[in-house]
Design a protein around this motif. Structure first.
Motif, PDB file in Angstrom:
ATOM      1  N   UNK A 306       0.858  -1.185   0.000  1.00 44.76           N
ATOM      2  CA  UNK A 306       0.000   0.000   0.000  1.00 44.76           C
ATOM      3  C   UNK A 306       0.896   1.237   0.000  1.00 44.76           C
ATOM      4  N   UNK A 307       1.471   1.564  -1.160  1.00 43.96           N
ATOM      5  CA  UNK A 307       2.454   2.654  -1.209  1.00 43.96           C
ATOM      6  C   UNK A 307       1.888   4.040  -0.921  1.00 43.96           C
ATOM      7  N   UNK A 308       0.551   4.180  -0.916  1.00 43.29           N
ATOM      8  CA  UNK A 308      -0.013   5.491  -0.571  1.00 43.29           C
ATOM      9  C   UNK A 308       0.220   5.847   0.894  1.00 43.29           C
ATOM     10  N   UNK A 309       0.492   4.865   1.721  1.00 42.32           N
ATOM     11  CA  UNK A 309       0.806   5.123   3.131  1.00 42.32           C
ATOM     12  C   UNK A 309       2.290   5.461   3.279  1.00 42.32           C
ATOM     13  N   UNK A 310       2.571   6.313   4.268  1.00 42.61           N
ATOM     14  CA  UNK A 310       3.960   6.633   4.574  1.00 42.61           C
ATOM     15  C   UNK A 310       4.623   5.472   5.301  1.00 42.61           C
ATOM     16  N   UNK A 311       5.938   5.495   5.383  1.00 40.47           N
ATOM     17  CA  UNK A 311       6.700   4.532   6.173  1.00 40.47           C
ATOM     18  C   UNK A 311       7.108   5.213   7.476  1.00 40.47           C
ATOM     19  N   UNK A 312       6.787   4.600   8.598  1.00 41.64           N
ATOM     20  CA  UNK A 312       7.114   5.165   9.915  1.00 41.64           C
ATOM     21  C   UNK A 312       8.434   4.579  10.397  1.00 41.64           C
ATOM     22  N   UNK A 313       9.312   5.446  10.861  1.00 45.42           N
ATOM     23  CA  UNK A 313      10.566   4.995  11.483  1.00 45.42           C
ATOM     24  C   UNK A 313      10.651   5.592  12.876  1.00 45.42           C
ATOM     25  N   UNK A 314      10.880   4.743  13.864  1.00 44.43           N
ATOM     26  CA  UNK A 314      10.896   5.163  15.259  1.00 44.43           C
ATOM     27  C   UNK A 314      12.162   4.660  15.938  1.00 44.43           C
ATOM     28  N   UNK A 315      12.921   5.574  16.505  1.00 44.68           N
ATOM     29  CA  UNK A 315      14.116   5.197  17.256  1.00 44.68           C
ATOM     30  C   UNK A 315      13.718   4.880  18.690  1.00 44.68           C
ATOM     31  N   UNK A 316      14.208   3.754  19.194  1.00 44.14           N
ATOM     32  CA  UNK A 316      13.817   3.326  20.529  1.00 44.14           C
ATOM     33  C   UNK A 316      15.047   2.877  21.303  1.00 44.14           C
TER      34      UNK A 316
END
Length: 436
Positions: A306-316
């Motif tokens: 579903x490329x219309x959604x963004x990719x989330x990146x979270x540093x933990x």
């Protein structure tokens, strides 16, 4: 006085006495006739309305200061001759009226009697029972263990305690205590304890799973079944084995779909892949990654295919023996659907029995009920949508000799709106139409 005069006076007195008796006494009143006796019945009840036709109750429970409506019913009628009628409360006079409304302030049990004394002095009584009690108050801010407590050992005895206040200081309390695996963290949460307690504390001794999330709740009511407005709902987490830790994450996305496919992967501080999984994610549930070694990581989350959604990146940052809960993972689809003429990049098409358009979305789905079609200013309902293709039937254009405008509007499940306008070439010329 002669004997003749004396006899005359006695006779006159007897006649007067007989006349008096005949004038003041009816023979029917002297002799009681059982067939003339009238049955009398009285009933009393509490009601929500002063309307005597309202269904009432004999027993009720209220809070101190609440008003209570007292109603009575007298058969055959309240107009029947009586000597007296009144209400008593706990044996003391309370009110004179047949129907009355009073506020009751003193807590406890109270007995109300409606007393009716008929014309002959017989007493009829009907009794009501009222319980006056204050709703218990549960402290939902100060309790142990505190909300989000960490580092609970798998074999620890855990003491739960809370505070309850009875404003009346006279009622027994029952506490509904539940301990279970936290909702959303597990597919089928297991209930560990579900019990009724009569003290504001509980000790759990049966152990937990490592790196788990558990929730416990308390609700309270008194013996009058009055329930505290406040409830306790708290979560605790257990520590891992050999300093291992865990990650639970909740994903937010703006589509109205209940489930979406997710692809998650995680790298450590050296950019080494330590986790890679594709799953079907249900809204409100948690992703679970465990066990993890302490350290710094980056978690990537995307809606698969579903490329219309963004990719989330979270540093933990993962801490030993601690369960980390993320609620900041966010996927958003802001791209509207694409609408075009089927197999064409043009905005003009020739008339046919069925006009075909393509509606594609690479994020949220598009459904037929979210599509609108209009011919100029008129709404069109003769269309179907299947496998990204919209089929529109416009038989009225068969004899059209001018260019017509058709507009299509579509919404995806994320609420993104797309609207496109297309031209439909004339199917016939003006002379052909008039010749027919």
């Amino acid at each position: 006085m002669t004997l003749k005069h004396l006899i005359s006076l006695v006779l006159a007195a007897l006649v007067c006495w007989a006349a008096i008796l005949c004038g003041c006494t009816q023979s029917d009143d002297v002799i009681f006739n059982e067939s003339n006796a009238q049955h009398i019945n009285v009933q009393a009840f509490f009601s929500k309305s002063l309307d005597s036709n309202t269904v009432g109750v004999k027993t009720d429970t209220i809070n101190p200061g609440d008003s209570v409506i007292f109603l009575t019913s007298v058969y055959p009628s309240k107009a029947i001759r009586s000597r007296d009628y009144f209400w008593t409360k706990d044996g003391e006079f309370f009110a004179f009226e047949y129907n009355t409304k009073k506020a009751i302030f003193d807590p406890g049990y109270h007995q109300f009697n409606f007393v009716f004394i008929d014309f002959f002095g017989d007493t009829l009584i009907d009794t009501l029972h009222l319980y006056v009690g204050s709703t218990p108050e549960l402290d939902n801010k100060n309790f142990i263990p505190a909300n989000n407590t960490q580092y609970i050992g798998v074999n620890d005895f855990v003491n739960f305690a809370w505070n309850v206040y009875d404003p009346d200081s006279m009622w027994d309390m029952s506490h509904h205590f539940v301990l279970k695996q936290a909702k959303g963290y597990y597919k089928n949460p297991k209930v560990l304890v579900d019990t009724i307690l009569y003290d504001a504390n509980f000790t759990y001794r049966k152990g937990f799973e490592p790196l788990g999330a558990y929730e416990w709740s308390v609700s309270v009511q008194n013996e009058l079944h009055q329930t505290a407005q406040e409830t306790i709902h708290s979560t605790l987490y257990t520590k891992g084995v050999n300093s291992e830790a865990a990650l639970f994450g909740f994903v937010k996305y703006n589509s109205t779909e209940n489930t979406i496919p997710l692809h998650l992967w995680m790298t450590n501080s050296k950019s080494t892949l330590v986790y890679d999984e594709t799953l079907s994610y249900a809204r409100g549930s948690a992703i679970s990654i465990k066990p993890l070694n302490p350290g710094d990581y980056t978690l990537y989350t995307m809606a698969k295919d579903k490329p219309d959604f963004n990719v989330d990146s979270t540093k933990i940052s993962i801490v030993a023996n601690r369960v980390l809960v993320l609620d900041t993972i966010s996927l958003e689809d802001t791209t509207p659907p694409r609408i075009s003429i089927a197999n064409s990049l043009d905005d003009t098409m020739d008339y046919s029995d069925t006009l075909k358009f393509t509606i594609k979305d690479f994020g949220s789905k598009v459904q037929e009920k979210r599509i609108k079609v209009a011919l100029e200013t008129s709404s069109v309902s003769t269309f179907k949508f299947s496998n990204d293709t919209l089929f529109v039937t416009l038989p009225e254009l068969e004899n059209s000799w001018s260019t017509r405008i058709i507009s299509i509007t579509a919404y995806d499940y994320s609420g993104n709106k797309a609207q496109e306008t297309f031209k439909i070439n004339p199917h016939k010329s003006l002379p052909e139409v008039f010749s027919e």
